[in-house]
Write an enzyme that holds these catalytic residues in place. Structure first.
Site, short mmCIF file in Angstrom:
data_model
loop_
_atom_site.label_atom_id
_atom_site.label_comp_id
_atom_site.label_asym_id
_atom_site.label_seq_id
_atom_site.Cartn_x
_atom_site.Cartn_y
_atom_site.Cartn_z
CE LYS A 13 -2.29 -0.80 3.83
NZ LYS A 13 -1.75 -2.08 4.29
NE ARG A 88 -4.19 -0.73 9.89
CZ ARG A 88 -3.09 -0.18 9.31
NH1 ARG A 88 -3.14 1.02 8.82
NH2 ARG A 88 -1.98 -0.88 9.24
NE ARG A 127 7.16 -2.45 5.79
CZ ARG A 127 5.83 -2.46 5.85
NH1 ARG A 127 5.11 -2.25 4.77
NH2 ARG A 127 5.23 -2.71 6.99
P1 AMP Z 1 0.91 1.06 8.84
O1 AMP Z 1 2.12 1.86 8.57
O2 AMP Z 1 -0.26 1.45 7.98
O3 AMP Z 1 1.16 -0.43 8.78
O4 AMP Z 1 0.46 1.38 10.35
C1 AMP Z 1 1.30 1.10 11.44
C2 AMP Z 1 0.52 1.06 12.75
O5 AMP Z 1 -0.11 2.33 12.97
C3 AMP Z 1 -0.62 0.06 12.78
O6 AMP Z 1 -0.19 -1.25 13.13
C4 AMP Z 1 -1.55 0.67 13.82
O7 AMP Z 1 -1.04 0.47 15.14
C5 AMP Z 1 -1.41 2.15 13.53
N1 AMP Z 1 -2.42 2.59 12.52
C6 AMP Z 1 -2.17 3.07 11.26
N2 AMP Z 1 -3.31 3.37 10.62
C7 AMP Z 1 -4.31 3.06 11.49
C8 AMP Z 1 -5.74 3.12 11.42
N3 AMP Z 1 -6.37 3.55 10.30
N4 AMP Z 1 -6.44 2.74 12.50
C9 AMP Z 1 -5.83 2.32 13.63
N5 AMP Z 1 -4.50 2.21 13.76
C10 AMP Z 1 -3.74 2.59 12.71
#
Ligand code: AMP
Length: 218
Positions: A13, A88, A127
């Site tokens: 993504k 999410r 990554r």
């Molecule tokens: P990501 O970089 O999108 O994988 O996000 C890393 C972490 O940030 C996730 O594992 C969640 O702890 C938090 N996070 C990011 N986006 C969301 C969201 N839309 N809702 C809740 N937690 C989020």
């Protein structure tokens, strides 16, 4: 283009959002990047979010919804946006629909990047992210030109704490329980575009652009 990128952690993504933002000239809005910056800077939001993120859990809806609501109202989102990592949960998807409706807007497409769990683990373990601009690389599949340095801004590349194997497994469980149901929601709304997520970033980008009906060279 007002769109969402949906898919499990490690589905690409962030990489696709970055490529699409350049290609379509609209901002990438990544809740993960915004939250990581808040944690780094030690803001009140960052302090509240950190524990959840370290455990691979979701940050509470109200915190994330508020930050997205505020972000989408900024002028640079007037011509569209690419949401990466949001929504999410069903509650977040509903809040997004409400926020856009208040602005007289609506989503135009949801791209669902499909990859299997084995591929997710392979990708996440290699990554590396730029600590300054958030650009994403892979040590084997998409290495930077100079080891450990970001091609875009020269920032240092690091491995996210939550990319450790145990936390990745927790994040995959959280994805299945909370986020996967959004696929059917968006399918029912006629917004879903399914794209096979394997291959190089450019190969996947080609599929995404075709799914969006955007010509590659336009
Ligand atoms: P990501 O970089 O999108 O994988 O996000 C890393 C972490 O940030 C996730 O594992 C969640 O702890 C938090 N996070 C990011 N986006 C969301 C969201 N839309 N809702 C809740 N937690 C989020």
């Amino acid at each position: 283009m007002r769109m969402v990128l949906l898919g499990p952690p490690g589905s690409g993504k962030g990489t696709q959002a970055q490529l699409l933002a350049q290609r379509l000239g609209v901002p990438q809005v990544s809740t993960g990047d915004i939250l990581r910056a808040a944690v780094r800077e030690g803001t009140p939001l960052g302090l509240r979010a950190k524990g959840y993120m370290d455990r691979g859990e979701l940050v509470p809806d109200e915190l994330v919804v508020e930050l997205v609501r505020e972000r989408l109202q900024r002028p640079d989102c007037a011509g569209g946006f690419i949401l990466d990592g949001f929504p999410r949960t069903v509650a977040q998807a509903e809040a997004l629909e409400d926020a856009l409706r208040e602005q007289g807007r609506a989503l135009q497409a949801v791209v669902y990047l499909r990859v299997d769990d084995q591929e997710v683990v392979r990708r996440i373990s290699g990554r590396r992210s730029c600590e300054r601009c958030g650009a994403v690389y892979h040590v084997l599949y998409d290495p930077p030109r100079e080891d450990g340095r970001c091609d875009r801004c020269g920032g240092r590349l690091y491995q996210r704490d939550d990319d450790r194997e145990e936390t990745v497994r927790a994040r995959l469980r959280v994805y299945e329980a909370n986020t996967a149901p959004l696929v059917e929601r968006y399918r029912a709304q006629g917004l879903l575009r399914e794209v096979a997520g394997q291959g190089t970033p450019q190969e996947v980008l080609g599929r995404v652009l075709r799914a969006l009906g955007v010509s590659r060279d336009a």
